[in-house]
Design a protein around this motif. Structure first.
Motif, PDB file in Angstrom:
ATOM      1  N   GLY A  55       0.830  -1.198   0.000  1.00 41.91           N
ATOM      2  CA  GLY A  55       0.000   0.000   0.000  1.00 41.91           C
ATOM      3  C   GLY A  55       0.861   1.242   0.000  1.00 41.91           C
ATOM      4  O   GLY A  55       2.048   1.200   0.332  1.00 41.91           O
ATOM      5  N   ASP A 133      -3.644  -5.349   2.428  1.00 43.34           N
ATOM      6  CA  ASP A 133      -3.392  -4.160   1.607  1.00 43.34           C
ATOM      7  C   ASP A 133      -3.874  -2.888   2.315  1.00 43.34           C
ATOM      8  O   ASP A 133      -3.201  -1.857   2.271  1.00 43.34           O
ATOM      9  CB  ASP A 133      -4.081  -4.286   0.247  1.00 43.34           C
ATOM     10  CG  ASP A 133      -3.383  -5.287  -0.668  1.00 43.34           C
ATOM     11  OD1 ASP A 133      -2.206  -5.628  -0.415  1.00 43.34           O
ATOM     12  OD2 ASP A 133      -4.021  -5.703  -1.653  1.00 43.34           O
ATOM     13  N   ALA A 137      -1.562   0.250   3.520  1.00 41.25           N
ATOM     14  CA  ALA A 137      -1.885   1.588   3.023  1.00 41.25           C
ATOM     15  C   ALA A 137      -2.119   2.571   4.179  1.00 41.25           C
ATOM     16  O   ALA A 137      -1.617   3.698   4.152  1.00 41.25           O
ATOM     17  CB  ALA A 137      -3.111   1.517   2.119  1.00 41.25           C
TER      18      ALA A 137
END
Length: 179
Positions: A55, A133, A137
Motif C-alpha cells: 500500500g 493491503d 496503506a
C-alpha cells in the motif's frame, strides 16, 4: 432451641464434597495448532510475520478517512475521542523540560509496531477487519503524515521493516536476564 437442620446440612456437605473433588477439573478442551496460528499474529521489529500485501499513503488516505478519522481526527492531529490520541506531531517533545506528546512519529521505535497495532486493534469498532493491503496503506498514510515516508513510497513486508522511525534510539534497553 435445638434443631436437626444444621446437622443435616453438615452431613449433606460431607457426602457431596468428596464426590465433587473426585471429578476431573473442567479446563476446556485441547486446542489444535491451526487454532493457535489464527491468534499468533505478532509482528517483530524485523518484520517477521508480516503478510503479503502492499500500500501507499495515497491509497491509505481514503481508508483512513472512512475508518480512522472519526476518532483520530483529520490527518491524525486532533482526535475527537480522548483515548484515541493524536497520531501526528510531537516531534522533539520527548526532551527534558518539555511536555511529551507521544505520537507514532515522535515515540514509536519501529514502523512494524504500527502495522501490528492497527491489525490487532483498529478500527476500534471492527478490529481485525482490514485486509493486508488496507493495513499497509493506512500504515503508509500515517507514516507519511509524520513526514517519515513519501506519498508514493510502497510499503510492504520488505520495505516496512526498513523504515527508520525518528525515535528508534530513544529507548533504554531493558535486560531481560540480568546476571
Amino acid at each position: 432451641m435445638f434443631t436437626l437442620k444444621p446437622i443435616a446440612v453438615c452431613v449433606s456437605m460431607l457426602t457431596i464434597a468428596p464426590a465433587a473433588l473426585a471429578q476431573a477439573p473442567q479446563f476446556g478442551q485441547p486446542i489444535a495448532p491451526a487454532d493457535i496460528a489464527a491468534w499468533d499474529i505478532s509482528i517483530g521489529p524485523d518484520g517477521a510475520g508480516l503478510p503479503p500485501g502492499r500500500g501507499t499513503a495515497i491509497e491509505g488516505e481514503a481508508i483512513y478517512v472512512a475508518k480512522c478519522q472519526a476518532c483520530h481526527g483529520e490527518k491524525g492531529i486532533s482526535p475527537s475521542v480522548a483515548l484515541a490520541g493524536a497520531l501526528v506531531g510531537g516531534m522533539g517533545t520527548l526532551a527534558p523540560g518539555k511536555t511529551p506528546i507521544k505520537t507514532v512519529g515522535s515515540f514509536w521505535p519501529y514502523a512494524t509496531t504500527l502495522f501490528d497495532y492497527i491489525r490487532r486493534a483498529m478500527p476500534f469498532q471492527e478490529s481485525k477487519s482490514l485486509t493486508a493491503d488496507e493495513l499497509y496503506a493506512v500504515s503508509a498514510y500515517i507514516l507519511n503524515l509524520n513526514g517519515i515516508i513519501e506519498p508514493n513510497d510502497v510499503i510492504d513486508a520488505h520495505s516496512l521493516p526498513k523504515v527508520r522511525m525518528p525515535n528508534r534510539d530513544g529507548f533504554i534497553p531493558f535486560p531481560r536476564n540480568p546476571k
